[in-house]
Design a protein around this motif. Structure first.
Motif, PDB file in Angstrom:
ATOM      1  N   TYR A 237       0.821  -1.204   0.000  1.00 50.82           N
ATOM      2  CA  TYR A 237       0.000   0.000   0.000  1.00 50.82           C
ATOM      3  C   TYR A 237       0.860   1.262   0.000  1.00 50.82           C
ATOM      4  O   TYR A 237       0.505   2.252  -0.586  1.00 50.82           O
ATOM      5  CB  TYR A 237      -0.911   0.044   1.231  1.00 50.82           C
ATOM      6  CG  TYR A 237      -1.989  -0.996   1.218  1.00 50.82           C
ATOM      7  CD1 TYR A 237      -2.695  -1.299   0.062  1.00 50.82           C
ATOM      8  CD2 TYR A 237      -2.320  -1.674   2.372  1.00 50.82           C
ATOM      9  CE1 TYR A 237      -3.696  -2.239   0.050  1.00 50.82           C
ATOM     10  CE2 TYR A 237      -3.335  -2.625   2.367  1.00 50.82           C
ATOM     11  CZ  TYR A 237      -4.012  -2.903   1.207  1.00 50.82           C
ATOM     12  OH  TYR A 237      -5.009  -3.825   1.206  1.00 50.82           O
ATOM     13  N   VAL A 238       1.985   1.229   0.673  1.00 49.34           N
ATOM     14  CA  VAL A 238       2.811   2.419   0.817  1.00 49.34           C
ATOM     15  C   VAL A 238       3.742   2.602  -0.380  1.00 49.34           C
ATOM     16  O   VAL A 238       3.918   3.706  -0.873  1.00 49.34           O
ATOM     17  CB  VAL A 238       3.634   2.348   2.134  1.00 49.34           C
ATOM     18  CG1 VAL A 238       4.515   3.570   2.276  1.00 49.34           C
ATOM     19  CG2 VAL A 238       2.699   2.233   3.325  1.00 49.34           C
ATOM     20  N   GLY A 239       4.309   1.526  -0.877  1.00 53.05           N
ATOM     21  CA  GLY A 239       5.271   1.595  -1.972  1.00 53.05           C
ATOM     22  C   GLY A 239       4.777   2.332  -3.196  1.00 53.05           C
ATOM     23  O   GLY A 239       5.447   3.235  -3.693  1.00 53.05           O
ATOM     24  N   PRO A 240       3.607   1.974  -3.717  1.00 50.17           N
ATOM     25  CA  PRO A 240       3.120   2.685  -4.912  1.00 50.17           C
ATOM     26  C   PRO A 240       2.888   4.172  -4.673  1.00 50.17           C
ATOM     27  O   PRO A 240       3.083   4.977  -5.570  1.00 50.17           O
ATOM     28  CB  PRO A 240       1.800   1.970  -5.230  1.00 50.17           C
ATOM     29  CG  PRO A 240       1.972   0.616  -4.647  1.00 50.17           C
ATOM     30  CD  PRO A 240       2.791   0.824  -3.408  1.00 50.17           C
ATOM     31  N   HIS A 241       2.482   4.556  -3.467  1.00 48.90           N
ATOM     32  CA  HIS A 241       2.308   5.975  -3.166  1.00 48.90           C
ATOM     33  C   HIS A 241       3.647   6.696  -3.282  1.00 48.90           C
ATOM     34  O   HIS A 241       3.742   7.760  -3.869  1.00 48.90           O
ATOM     35  CB  HIS A 241       1.744   6.168  -1.753  1.00 48.90           C
ATOM     36  CG  HIS A 241       0.317   5.748  -1.624  1.00 48.90           C
ATOM     37  ND1 HIS A 241      -0.074   4.433  -1.635  1.00 48.90           N
ATOM     38  CD2 HIS A 241      -0.809   6.479  -1.485  1.00 48.90           C
ATOM     39  CE1 HIS A 241      -1.376   4.368  -1.505  1.00 48.90           C
ATOM     40  NE2 HIS A 241      -1.853   5.594  -1.417  1.00 48.90           N
ATOM     41  N   ALA A 242       4.683   6.094  -2.719  1.00 43.42           N
ATOM     42  CA  ALA A 242       6.010   6.707  -2.793  1.00 43.42           C
ATOM     43  C   ALA A 242       6.494   6.768  -4.229  1.00 43.42           C
ATOM     44  O   ALA A 242       7.048   7.778  -4.670  1.00 43.42           O
ATOM     45  CB  ALA A 242       6.990   5.916  -1.921  1.00 43.42           C
ATOM     46  N   ASN A 243       6.267   5.683  -4.992  1.00 44.86           N
ATOM     47  CA  ASN A 243       6.648   5.676  -6.403  1.00 44.86           C
ATOM     48  C   ASN A 243       5.918   6.769  -7.165  1.00 44.86           C
ATOM     49  O   ASN A 243       6.511   7.478  -7.968  1.00 44.86           O
ATOM     50  CB  ASN A 243       6.315   4.328  -7.060  1.00 44.86           C
ATOM     51  CG  ASN A 243       7.258   3.241  -6.639  1.00 44.86           C
ATOM     52  OD1 ASN A 243       8.321   3.494  -6.101  1.00 44.86           O
ATOM     53  ND2 ASN A 243       6.845   2.013  -6.881  1.00 44.86           N
TER      54      ASN A 243
ATOM     55  N   ALA B 296       4.140   6.466 -17.997  1.00 47.57           N
ATOM     56  CA  ALA B 296       2.678   6.403 -17.946  1.00 47.57           C
ATOM     57  C   ALA B 296       2.207   5.162 -17.199  1.00 47.57           C
ATOM     58  O   ALA B 296       1.285   5.230 -16.371  1.00 47.57           O
ATOM     59  CB  ALA B 296       2.106   6.435 -19.363  1.00 47.57           C
ATOM     60  N   ASN B 297       2.851   4.015 -17.445  1.00 47.62           N
ATOM     61  CA  ASN B 297       2.481   2.782 -16.740  1.00 47.62           C
ATOM     62  C   ASN B 297       2.713   2.890 -15.239  1.00 47.62           C
ATOM     63  O   ASN B 297       1.911   2.405 -14.440  1.00 47.62           O
ATOM     64  CB  ASN B 297       3.260   1.592 -17.293  1.00 47.62           C
ATOM     65  CG  ASN B 297       2.682   1.090 -18.588  1.00 47.62           C
ATOM     66  OD1 ASN B 297       1.475   1.101 -18.793  1.00 47.62           O
ATOM     67  ND2 ASN B 297       3.555   0.653 -19.492  1.00 47.62           N
ATOM     68  N   THR B 298       3.814   3.509 -14.847  1.00 46.67           N
ATOM     69  CA  THR B 298       4.129   3.647 -13.423  1.00 46.67           C
ATOM     70  C   THR B 298       3.113   4.533 -12.725  1.00 46.67           C
ATOM     71  O   THR B 298       2.635   4.210 -11.630  1.00 46.67           O
ATOM     72  CB  THR B 298       5.554   4.213 -13.234  1.00 46.67           C
ATOM     73  OG1 THR B 298       6.481   3.324 -13.856  1.00 46.67           O
ATOM     74  CG2 THR B 298       5.903   4.353 -11.765  1.00 46.67           C
ATOM     75  N   ILE B 299       2.764   5.630 -13.360  1.00 47.59           N
ATOM     76  CA  ILE B 299       1.773   6.526 -12.757  1.00 47.59           C
ATOM     77  C   ILE B 299       0.427   5.818 -12.664  1.00 47.59           C
ATOM     78  O   ILE B 299      -0.246   5.860 -11.627  1.00 47.59           O
ATOM     79  CB  ILE B 299       1.650   7.838 -13.568  1.00 47.59           C
ATOM     80  CG1 ILE B 299       2.963   8.623 -13.498  1.00 47.59           C
ATOM     81  CG2 ILE B 299       0.504   8.685 -13.028  1.00 47.59           C
ATOM     82  CD1 ILE B 299       3.018   9.812 -14.434  1.00 47.59           C
ATOM     83  N   GLU B 300       0.024   5.123 -13.713  1.00 52.42           N
ATOM     84  CA  GLU B 300      -1.268   4.440 -13.699  1.00 52.42           C
ATOM     85  C   GLU B 300      -1.289   3.305 -12.686  1.00 52.42           C
ATOM     86  O   GLU B 300      -2.307   3.049 -12.061  1.00 52.42           O
ATOM     87  CB  GLU B 300      -1.607   3.925 -15.102  1.00 52.42           C
ATOM     88  CG  GLU B 300      -3.083   3.619 -15.310  1.00 52.42           C
ATOM     89  CD  GLU B 300      -3.521   2.327 -14.681  1.00 52.42           C
ATOM     90  OE1 GLU B 300      -4.674   2.250 -14.222  1.00 52.42           O
ATOM     91  OE2 GLU B 300      -2.727   1.370 -14.643  1.00 52.42           O
ATOM     92  N   SER B 301      -0.168   2.635 -12.495  1.00 56.11           N
ATOM     93  CA  SER B 301      -0.139   1.544 -11.509  1.00 56.11           C
ATOM     94  C   SER B 301      -0.372   2.071 -10.098  1.00 56.11           C
ATOM     95  O   SER B 301      -0.903   1.356  -9.243  1.00 56.11           O
ATOM     96  CB  SER B 301       1.164   0.749 -11.599  1.00 56.11           C
ATOM     97  OG  SER B 301       2.240   1.488 -11.094  1.00 56.11           O
ATOM     98  N   ALA B 302      -0.006   3.326  -9.854  1.00 56.78           N
ATOM     99  CA  ALA B 302      -0.299   3.925  -8.546  1.00 56.78           C
ATOM    100  C   ALA B 302      -1.806   4.044  -8.348  1.00 56.78           C
ATOM    101  O   ALA B 302      -2.309   3.799  -7.250  1.00 56.78           O
ATOM    102  CB  ALA B 302       0.371   5.296  -8.414  1.00 56.78           C
ATOM    103  N   SER B 303      -2.540   4.369  -9.414  1.00 57.05           N
ATOM    104  CA  SER B 303      -4.001   4.458  -9.273  1.00 57.05           C
ATOM    105  C   SER B 303      -4.599   3.071  -9.026  1.00 57.05           C
ATOM    106  O   SER B 303      -5.567   2.939  -8.278  1.00 57.05           O
ATOM    107  CB  SER B 303      -4.639   5.132 -10.494  1.00 57.05           C
ATOM    108  OG  SER B 303      -4.660   4.282 -11.611  1.00 57.05           O
ATOM    109  N   ASP B 304      -4.023   2.035  -9.621  1.00 59.46           N
ATOM    110  CA  ASP B 304      -4.487   0.673  -9.351  1.00 59.46           C
ATOM    111  C   ASP B 304      -4.274   0.323  -7.883  1.00 59.46           C
ATOM    112  O   ASP B 304      -5.137  -0.267  -7.238  1.00 59.46           O
ATOM    113  CB  ASP B 304      -3.737  -0.341 -10.220  1.00 59.46           C
ATOM    114  CG  ASP B 304      -4.064  -0.225 -11.699  1.00 59.46           C
ATOM    115  OD1 ASP B 304      -5.117   0.363 -12.043  1.00 59.46           O
ATOM    116  OD2 ASP B 304      -3.260  -0.719 -12.515  1.00 59.46           O
ATOM    117  N   SER B 305      -3.121   0.701  -7.366  1.00 64.49           N
ATOM    118  CA  SER B 305      -2.820   0.423  -5.959  1.00 64.49           C
ATOM    119  C   SER B 305      -3.722   1.219  -5.026  1.00 64.49           C
ATOM    120  O   SER B 305      -4.106   0.732  -3.958  1.00 64.49           O
ATOM    121  CB  SER B 305      -1.350   0.737  -5.662  1.00 64.49           C
ATOM    122  OG  SER B 305      -0.528  -0.103  -6.432  1.00 64.49           O
TER     123      SER B 305
END
Length: 161
Positions: A24-30, A132-141
């Protein structure tokens, strides 16, 4: 941005249900790191249409992160006597769901723009696509985290949906 990062760290450290799963925390930091990259000059070399899509994706994900922080704050004060609090929590969680769906669409637009405008520049295409994939993966998380928050809150209160 620094205030958002500081608030995120403070909130995440207060809640044991988030500290149980680092996913939960990792994608927010990314995301926060990637969002800062969109504000710097290296992206200025991207075609305008692609840059606009990536910026919209980053802004939408930032709004979803802010909604997630709001949801955590509402959940923190949720009581068994005030159903309006649970309505506010559900409304905020729905905003996260809608933002994630919009991010999916924006990612598709980014990919189309990248193919159209960077088809002959493979390195830039790859970097733009990864961004773009990295930013979108944060929304998935965020979506996963919001469902986890909802489950946690409603399993620990009398409210149910």
């Amino acid at each position: 941005m620094k205030i958002l990062v500081k608030k995120s760290i403070t909130i995440f450290s207060k809640y044991s249900f988030y500290s149980l799963n680092i996913n939960y925390v990792g994608p927010h930091a990314n995301y926060l790191f990637i969002f800062q990259l969109t504000l710097t000059s290296p992206l200025s070399g991207l075609p305008n249409q692609l840059l606009n899509h990536i910026t919209a994706l980053a802004n939408t994900t930032l709004e979803a992160i802010q909604d997630q922080l709001k949801a955590i704050e509402v959940a923190r004060h949720l009581s068994n006597q005030e159903p309006t609090d649970s309505d506010e929590l559900l409304q905020t969680l729905w905003q996260i769901i809608r933002a994630e769906q919009y991010c999916d669409n924006l990612l598709r637009e980014c990919r189309v723009s990248a193919v159209q405008e960077l088809h002959n520049r493979p390195i830039e295409y790859s970097l733009a696509n990864d961004l773009a994939n990295t930013i979108e993966s944060a929304s998935d998380s965020l979506l996963t985290a919001s469902f986890g928050l909802r489950e946690f809150v409603f399993s620990n209160t009398r409210h149910s949906i």
